[in-house]
Scaffold this active site. Structure first.
Site, PDB file in Angstrom:
ATOM      1  CD  GLU A 156      -2.961  -1.161   2.279  1.00 44.48           C
ATOM      2  OE1 GLU A 156      -2.811  -0.326   3.212  1.00 44.48           O
ATOM      3  OE2 GLU A 156      -3.922  -1.953   2.234  1.00 44.48           O
ATOM      4  CE1 TYR A 236      -8.797  -5.401   4.668  1.00 45.12           C
ATOM      5  CE2 TYR A 236      -7.607  -4.294   2.899  1.00 45.12           C
ATOM      6  CZ  TYR A 236      -7.665  -5.266   3.885  1.00 45.12           C
ATOM      7  OH  TYR A 236      -6.591  -6.094   4.102  1.00 45.12           O
ATOM      8  CD  GLU A 276      -3.734  -6.124   2.247  1.00 45.83           C
ATOM      9  OE1 GLU A 276      -4.603  -5.533   2.944  1.00 45.83           O
ATOM     10  OE2 GLU A 276      -2.526  -5.842   2.286  1.00 45.83           O
TER      11      GLU A 276
END
Length: 371
Positions: A156, A236, A276
């Site tokens: 990230e 997310y 992710e």
């Protein structure tokens, strides 16, 4: 004299077998005091593996050219734990679920168990995880080790002081070329979250908020670098859209995945790995909401892309744990077998990807359920 030579040879063989047994004794933790720290590289005993490669928009087995779509997981803590027993158990459980790729840290700066103790000083014991060293189990250099799927430059990366992006873009180009100069056999990705920058205004609506375009990264520009082999994306919805309803999060994650699949297929012409995928595990126990549906949306879209031989290279859930790793937990962590519905969903995805092209990085694993 001949009898003595035979006796010495026999004793030498027994000694070798004893060393191997003590080194690989099941349940023995090499990190424990006096416990199994010795490692004996035995390259010829390692299973034969192919490197992961790339052919256009999909991963391939570099030896056979067969399409390769992966189901995997994150356990960032493997290096931090300093417990080979815990690491082995996590890898064992991943294999049982048919998970072919584990994404983990290869760095720790400062603090207990750090790789870089201070600027320019490294811990040799921890140094057993980076690029030019030899694998202490197989004796193979990491740059020649097919058990490694790929390298990521950074997790990230952001540069809020230079939101237009040239600093980060220049760093990606420089570092990707440098890694390739050390290791031309492995795939390389950036490790970005997948946010769109201001360069393409029509993509900004896919971001979770205006803030995402101010972080210096840009999915298309960063992933288009010559020495970057595949794109990476994170997802997310719970933390990016904390006030949204489940229906709104589902609509968002669906469009987020579709956008990156389409851009990877038609603009980048490279595979994309959703490296992710996380959703809150510790919520109201009385809730009847099926939170696995967020993961199911990603899995279904990856499978549909794989079925068409397109760019959706796979997804890695964030993150899986085993008992005894509570200190590394976050709100998205789970011990898979304690969550039967999630466990079943992960297993089903492994099964259908394996059967799609009859190819897997672990050919000895067989799906125990009907996909």
């Amino acid at each position: 004299m001949r009898r003595e030579k035979r006796l010495y040879s026999f004793l030498g063989l027994l000694l070798l077998l004893a060393v191997v047994y003590l080194n690989w004794l099941p349940g023995r933790d090499p990190a424990a005091p006096g416990g199994g720290g010795l490692k004996l590289p035995v390259p010829w005993l390692q299973p034969r593996m192919s490197f992961a490669g790339r052919n256009g928009t999909h991963f391939v087995d570099a030896d056979t050219g067969a399409p390769l779509y992966v189901n995997g997981w994150n356990s960032y803590w493997l290096l931090s734990s300093r417990s080979p027993a815990l690491v082995s158990e996590m890898l064992r459980r991943g294999r049982i679920m048919g998970l072919a790729v584990c994404r983990t840290w290869a760095f720790i700066d400062g603090g207990p168990g750090a790789l870089q103790i201070s600027p320019g000083r490294f811990n040799e014991a921890v140094f057993q995880a980076i690029l030019t060293r030899r694998n202490s189990y197989s004796g193979i250099r990491y740059s020649d080790e097919p058990a490694i799927f790929a390298w990521e430059l950074m997790n990230e990366p952001r540069c809020v002081s230079n939101a237009s992006g040239p600093h980060l873009q220049a760093w990606i180009a420089e570092m990707a070329a440098y890694v390739k100069s050390l290791d031309a056999k492995h795939l390389v990705a950036v490790g970005i979250e997948g946010f769109y920058g201001t360069g393409i205004a029509e993509r900004l609506g896919f971001n979770p908020g205006d803030w995402a375009a101010s972080l210096c990264s840009d999915f298309i520009q960063n992933s288009a670098v010559e020495n970057i082999d595949f794109a990476s994306v994170h997802a997310y919805p719970d933390s990016w859209l904390p006030k949204a309803s489940m229906e709104e999060k589902l609509r968002y994650i669906s469009s987020w995945v579709d956008s990156h699949l389409n851009d990877s297929e038609h603009i980048l012409k490279k595979p994309v790995l959703f490296s992710e995928v996380g959703y809150l595990q510790h919520v109201d126990g009385n809730s009847t909401v099926d939170r696995d549906i967020l993961l199911r949306v990603v899995y279904d879209k990856i499978y549909d892309s794989a079925r068409k031989l397109q760019a959706g290279g796979g997804a890695l859930i964030w993150q899986l744990m085993v008992e005894g790793t509570h200190m590394y937990h976050d709100d998205f962590s789970l011990v898979a077998r304690d969550h039967p519905s999630t466990y079943k969903l992960i297993m089903e995805q492994s099964c259908r990807l394996q059967t799609l092209y009859k190819n897997d990085r672990d050919p000895d694993w067989q799906c125990p359920i009907q996909p």
